[in-house]
Design an enzyme around this catalytic site. Structure first.
Site, PDB file in Angstrom:
ATOM      1  N   ASP A 193      34.010   2.196  -2.700  1.00  0.00           N
ATOM      2  CA  ASP A 193      33.412   2.238  -1.365  1.00  0.00           C
ATOM      3  C   ASP A 193      31.917   1.965  -1.412  1.00  0.00           C
ATOM      4  O   ASP A 193      31.253   2.178  -2.431  1.00  0.00           O
ATOM      5  CB  ASP A 193      33.640   3.608  -0.725  1.00  0.00           C
ATOM      6  CG  ASP A 193      35.050   3.764  -0.184  1.00  0.00           C
ATOM      7  OD1 ASP A 193      35.894   2.885  -0.447  1.00  0.00           O
ATOM      8  OD2 ASP A 193      35.316   4.771   0.494  1.00  0.00           O
ATOM      9  N   HIS A 338      32.939   5.013  -6.105  1.00  0.00           N
ATOM     10  CA  HIS A 338      31.848   4.463  -5.305  1.00  0.00           C
ATOM     11  C   HIS A 338      31.096   3.403  -6.087  1.00  0.00           C
ATOM     12  O   HIS A 338      30.925   3.505  -7.303  1.00  0.00           O
ATOM     13  CB  HIS A 338      30.905   5.573  -4.831  1.00  0.00           C
ATOM     14  CG  HIS A 338      31.517   6.448  -3.782  1.00  0.00           C
ATOM     15  ND1 HIS A 338      32.381   7.478  -4.097  1.00  0.00           N
ATOM     16  CD2 HIS A 338      31.410   6.439  -2.435  1.00  0.00           C
ATOM     17  CE1 HIS A 338      32.789   8.065  -2.984  1.00  0.00           C
ATOM     18  NE2 HIS A 338      32.210   7.452  -1.959  1.00  0.00           N
TER      19      HIS A 338
END
Length: 372
Positions: A193, A338
């Site tokens: 993400d 992430h």
């Protein structure tokens, strides 16, 4: 009956939205530059290559002067640390207010392209730079970290979503929501993400290439706008792109037309850069509501959640991240990491070896949904 069923469910969820967690502080090594206007200059490595990110502020709006400032920043970065393999630059208007503003100018300078970059007299003829045509942001990005999906809606909606999660963990994908892939197939989706990031993304892409892995990147539209060359790098390397909204804001608090705008803006940015519209969407922080799901479905997007989030954003030791990833590793699972976290770079090679030892292939969300 429900309490027993929920205890058996292997997937995390949240009953309601929760306060945003503060973004963690990451201790990055500093480069000491003497150039006026330096806001921050840091560098990082992935065990193989080193990259630096230099943030500058400028009073000028002249494209040529912005270019010259960036060139001087890159020159000083290499002078301070000759071993750097890449220098990435972000020039903001003065005074620098933080990343809520879009930069005026960005550039990525891998060492082999440095002579071409330094030879530029104007910001043109070099594919790895972006000159802001006058765009501004509507909202600041919110520090919404994905720890567990958070449902915002009536009890009937939340109960139905919990049931969908449990069902998918047993039989696979259902409709336009993806909580879990086929549990009988030895394949796990690897997702990242908040991409792209001008320090971490080149290091992560290099590491994925060395590991022979493809992944799905859920891209923030405003980040893609400012760093389009990293988005092109992702596609060129065979990775998949997903929609993570344009501004990275909590969607349930917005009117329906603003939710739609967030998703459409991100779609349009990615289409302009790559020629393709994404198929997948992940709401920032996992915060969603009936309106969010309805808009995504109307736009032809499959909303993708996750089964495995080790909390890489929390600054935990690599050993803890590895144990958490391994604990939830499963056929049909969806791993959430992430794009902008030091721990991700450190744990990824270890996790890839664990998955291989268990006979699980890691790949994209599209690969997870592919028919045998």
């Amino acid at each position: 009956m429900w309490p027993l069923v929920l205890l058996l469910a292997p997937l995390p969820w949240g009953e309601k939205d929760t306060p945003a967690k503060p973004l963690p502080h990451q201790d990055l090594r500093a480069l000491h530059l003497t150039l006026p206007g330096v806001v921050r200059a840091v560098y990082l490595d992935n065990g193989y290559v080193e990259a630096a990110h230099v943030v500058l502020e400028a009073e000028t709006r002249s494209p040529e002067r912005l270019l010259r400032l960036a060139q001087r920043g890159a020159e000083e970065a290499w002078r301070a640390r000759p071993s750097l393999d890449e220098v990435d630059l972000s020039v903001y208007g003065a005074p620098y207010r933080g990343p809520e503003d879009l930069p005026l100018f960005t550039a990525s300078v891998p060492k082999p392209l440095a002579p071409a970059f330094f030879a530029l007299k104007a910001p043109e003829g070099y594919e790895r730079l972006w000159l802001n045509p006058g765009k501004t942001t509507r909202y600041p990005s919110e520090p919404v970290l994905e720890d567990h999906p958070a449902l915002d809606g009536p009890e009937a909606f939340r109960a139905r979503e919990r049931a969908n999660q449990i069902l998918q963990s047993r039989v696979g994908v259902k409709g336009s929501l993806l909580y879990h892939g086929d549990p009988t197939r030895p394949f796990t989706a690897l997702t990242f993400d908040d991409a792209p990031h001008p320090l971490f993304t080149p290091l992560l892409l290099d590491l994925l290439k060395r590991l022979g892995l493809k992944a799905t990147f859920f891209v923030i539209g405003r980040n893609a706008e400012a760093y389009p060359y990293f988005v092109r790098d992702m596609v060129a390397a065979g990775h998949e792109l997903g929609n993570h909204t344009y501004h990275h804001v909590r969607l349930p608090k917005l009117p329906t037309q603003e939710i739609r705008r967030e998703l459409l803006l991100c779609n349009e940015v990615l289409r302009a850069i790559t020629g393709q519209v994404p198929k997948y969407f992940r709401p920032p922080g996992g915060r969603y509501s009936p309106a969010v799901l309805k808009v995504a479905e109307e736009l032809g997007l499959t909303t993708v959640f996750w089964t495995d989030d080790p909390g890489d954003y929390a600054g935990l030791p690599t050993s803890i991240l590895e144990r958490r990833l391994e604990a939830h590793l499963r056929p049909g699972g969806i791993v959430l990491l992430h794009d902008n976290v030091v721990g991700t770079l450190e744990v990824l090679p270890l996790f890839a070896r664990k998955a291989k030892a268990r006979g699980l292939a890691l790949g994209t969300v599209g690969g997870l949904l592919a028919k045998r």
